[in-house]
Design an enzyme around this catalytic site. Structure first.
Site, mmCIF file in Angstrom:
data_model
loop_
_atom_site.group_PDB
_atom_site.id
_atom_site.type_symbol
_atom_site.label_atom_id
_atom_site.label_comp_id
_atom_site.label_asym_id
_atom_site.label_seq_id
_atom_site.Cartn_x
_atom_site.Cartn_y
_atom_site.Cartn_z
ATOM 1 N N CYS A 177 28.458 29.279 46.704
ATOM 2 C CA CYS A 177 28.456 30.250 47.806
ATOM 3 C C CYS A 177 27.809 31.554 47.348
ATOM 4 C CB CYS A 177 29.898 30.466 48.273
ATOM 5 S SG CYS A 177 30.115 31.832 49.412
ATOM 6 N N CYS A 212 29.641 34.729 48.303
ATOM 7 C CA CYS A 212 30.837 34.885 47.459
ATOM 8 C C CYS A 212 30.471 35.570 46.151
ATOM 9 C CB CYS A 212 31.447 33.522 47.119
ATOM 10 S SG CYS A 212 32.028 32.581 48.531
#
Length: 107
Positions: A32, A35
């Site tokens: 991600c 993230c």
């Protein structure tokens, strides 16, 4: 430096669900990009807010079932727990300021 507890399916219950007070969990994944971009800001936030909450991090890559059980369906997700119950959650499109505001509100 304040410690961020690395969560796994083995310690999630003890560290989050059975913890006293406010617990913030950063659900993230190796794959991600948002993230990973958010992570330095999350660590800064942890430093600034030491003592307000317990800070934890869960890499969902190896803990998919646990994330699904916690109804984490998108990443990044920052969830707040109190006395074993999820009381708030920020998902996907949020800024670190939103996390700070939520922490101030709940702490």
């Amino acid at each position: 430096m304040s410690k961020v507890v690395e969560l796994t399916k083995e310690n999630f219950e003890a560290e989050v669900l059975k913890a006293e007070g406010l617990v913030m969990v950063d659900f993230w994944s190796q794959k991600c990009e948002p993230c990973k971009a958010l992570m330095p800001s999350v660590h800064e936030l942890v430093e600034k807010n030491e003592g307000k909450a317990k800070f934890c991090s869960l890499d969902t890559t190896n803990n998919k079932r646990l994330a699904i059980n916690q109804k984490v369906l998108g990443l990044p997700t920052i969830a707040f727990y109190k006395n074993g119950e999820k009381i708030a959650e920020l998902v996907k499109d949020f800024a670190i300021e939103d996390v700070q505001a939520k922490l101030n509100e709940l702490a």
